[in-house]
Write an enzyme that holds these catalytic residues in place. Structure first.
Site, PDB file in Angstrom:
ATOM      1  N   CYS A 128       0.923  -1.176  -0.018  1.00 43.93           N
ATOM      2  CA  CYS A 128       0.018  -0.106  -0.022  1.00 43.93           C
ATOM      3  C   CYS A 128       0.939   1.092  -0.033  1.00 43.93           C
ATOM      4  CB  CYS A 128      -1.000   0.042   1.240  1.00 43.93           C
ATOM      5  SG  CYS A 128      -0.341  -0.387   2.700  1.00 43.93           S
ATOM      6  N   HIS A 240      -3.461   5.950   4.591  1.00 48.51           N
ATOM      7  CA  HIS A 240      -2.096   6.253   4.953  1.00 48.51           C
ATOM      8  C   HIS A 240      -1.467   7.627   4.482  1.00 48.51           C
ATOM      9  CE1 HIS A 240      -1.582   2.290   6.330  1.00 48.51           C
ATOM     10  NE2 HIS A 240      -0.723   1.894   5.464  1.00 48.51           N
TER      11      HIS A 240
HETATM   12  C1  2RA Z   1       0.902  -1.774   7.067  1.00 44.84           C
HETATM   13  N1  2RA Z   1       1.809  -1.617   4.610  1.00 44.84           N
HETATM   14  O1  2RA Z   1       0.303  -0.619   6.686  1.00 44.84           O
HETATM   15  C2  2RA Z   1       1.350  -2.511   5.658  1.00 44.84           C
HETATM   16  C3  2RA Z   1       0.241  -3.348   5.087  1.00 44.84           C
HETATM   17  N2  2RA Z   1       0.443  -3.883   3.630  1.00 44.84           N
HETATM   18  O2  2RA Z   1       0.955  -2.286   7.935  1.00 44.84           O
END
Ligand code: 2RA
Length: 336
Positions: A128, A240
Site C-alpha cells: 500500500c 496512509h
Molecule cells: C501496513 N503496509 O500498513 C502495511 C500493510 N501492507 O502495515
C-alpha cells in the site's frame, strides 16, 4: 466473468466486495473463499447472500476467471498452483510473488501494460505505501527522470488489519475509562504515540516495509530510482499519508508538477495552504484517488521538490488497485 475472492472475511477481502459493487464490475458469479474459521460465514453482495467456502486443494477454481486474493503470503504461495491450475488469473495482494521476475507487479496508472506478460497467471498487487507513492512519482517522472526519493510514511492502524483498528479503538475507550490499555498488535501502545517501526528490521537497519518501498518502486517504475524510506505507524484509523522529497534530473517547478498532477488520472490535487487545504486521512478515508498537496520547491536543492500525499490504504492501496488490474485485463482481452 466468474470472480473469486480469497480471504473474504479480512479487511481487504471485505473491501473487494465493496469495490466490485461500487464499480459494477462485470461478473456473472462471485465465489467467496476463506479459512476453516471463516467458512460458513455469509456476506451479502448485490442483494444476494453468499456463503464463504473453505479454501482447499480441490477443483473449486475450475470455472473461475479471476481470483482476487488477500489471505497472507503463506496462503498465496501454498494455493497459487491450485488457484491458477485451470487458467484463472490470480491477482495477489500479498508480498509472496512481488519481486519474482516472471510475476508482473502492477499499479495500473504506472505500468498496466506489464499485465500482458504473466506466464504464471499471477499478477502481484504492490504494498500500500508503494502504490500511493508511485502514482504520484509517475506524474513527476513524466516531467523529468527522478533520481532519488526520501519518504516518511504516516501509516494508519488499518494497514495492520481490522483487528489493529479494533485495538486502537479499544485503547481510546479504555483510556477514557481510566483502564489499563491492551497492546497486542504493535510493539508499543499506538494511542497518543507514533511508532517508527513497521514489519521486522533487516540487517541494513531499514525495516522490511521500508525495503518494500525501495524494491517495489524500482520494479514498478522500471527505473534506477534510489529510495530511502522511514515507515511510521500513527494513531489514525484508516488511510496512509506520506511526506515525500524527490530529486529530478532537471528542475521541475511546483506549478508544472501541480498541473501534471491535475491532469493525471487517479490523482486529486488538494493544495491551497492559505485556506488550510491539504490532504488529511481523517477526511479522505474511503476515497479512490491519491490526494496530493503541500507541493513546494525544495529550498536546499535546485532539483528538489517536496510534497505530501494521502490515500486510503485498503482502497487504492489494496482492493481498488487489484480490481483496476482486473478491469484493465478484461478491457485488453487478456482474460479468456
Ligand atoms: C501496513 N503496509 O500498513 C502495511 C500493510 N501492507 O502495515
Amino acid at each position: 466473468m466468474k470472480v473469486a475472492v480469497v480471504g473474504a472475511s479480512g479487511a481487504v477481502g471485505q473491501e473487494f466486495l465493496k469495490v466490485l459493487d461500487e464499480r459494477d464490475f462485470p461478473l456473472s458469479e462471485l465465489v467467496l473463499f476463506g479459512s476453516e474459521r471463516s467458512a460458513g460465514k455469509v456476506y451479502t453482495f448485490k442483494g444476494k447472500e453468499i456463503k464463504v467456502k473453505e479454501l482447499k486443494h480441490n477443483d473449486d477454481f475450475k470455472d473461475i476467471d479471476i481470483a482476487l486474493v488477500s489471505a497472507g503470503g503463506g496462503i498465496s504461495k501454498e494455493f497459487a498452483p491450485t488457484i491458477t491450475k485451470y487458467g484463472a488469473i490470480m491477482i495477489d495482494n500479498s508480498s509472496a510473488f512481488r519481486l519474482d521476475d516472471d510475476v508482473p507487479l502492477v499499479v495500473p496508472e504506472v505500468n498496466a501494460e506489464e499485465c500482458k506478460n504473466a506466464p504464471r497467471n499471477i499478477i502481484a498487487n504492490a504494498n500500500c505505501t508503494t502504490i500511493q507513492m508511485v502514482v504520484v512519482l509517475k506524474a513527476l517522472e513524466n516531467l523529468s527522470h527522478i533520481k532519488r526519493v526520501h519518504v516518511s510514511s504516516y501509516q494508519s492502524a488499518s494497514g495492520a488489519g481490522a483487528s489493529a483498528m479494533a485495538e486502537l479503538e479499544q485503547q481510546a475507550k479504555d483510556f477514557a475509562a481510566n483502564k489499563e490499555l491492551t497492546v497486542e498488535k504493535f510493539a508499543h501502545q499506538l494511542l497518543f504515540n507514533v511508532i517508527p517501526h513497521i514489519d521486522v528490521f533487516t540487517e541494513n537497519g531499514y525495516t522490511k516495509e521500508e525495503m518494500k518501498m525501495y524494491h517495489e518502486t524500482r520494479k514498478i517504475m522500471n527505473s534506477d530510482i534510489q529510495v530511502s524510506a522511514t515507515t511510521v505507524r500513527v494513531p489514525v484509523m484508516r488511510a496512509h499519508s506520506e511526506s515525500i522529497w524527490a530529486e529530478t534530473e532537471k528542475p521541475v517547478s511546483p506549478e508544472e508538477f501541480r498541473a501534471e498532477c491535475e491532469r493525471f488520472k487517479g490523482i486529486t490535487v488538494m493544495d491551497n495552504p492559505q485556506a488550510n487545504e491539504y490532504p488529511m486521512p481523517f477526511e479522505l478515508a474511503g476515497e479512490n484517488d491519491v490526494f496530493v498537496g503541500r507541493i513546494r520547491k525544495d529550498i536546499s536543492n535546485p532539483n528538489g521538490i517536496a510534497f505530501w500525499c494521502v490515500s486510503d490504504q485498503i482502497k487504492k492501496g489494496a482492493a481498488l488497485n487489484a480490481v483496476q488490474i482486473a478491469e484493465y485485463m478484461i478491457e485488453q482481452k487478456l482474460i479468456k
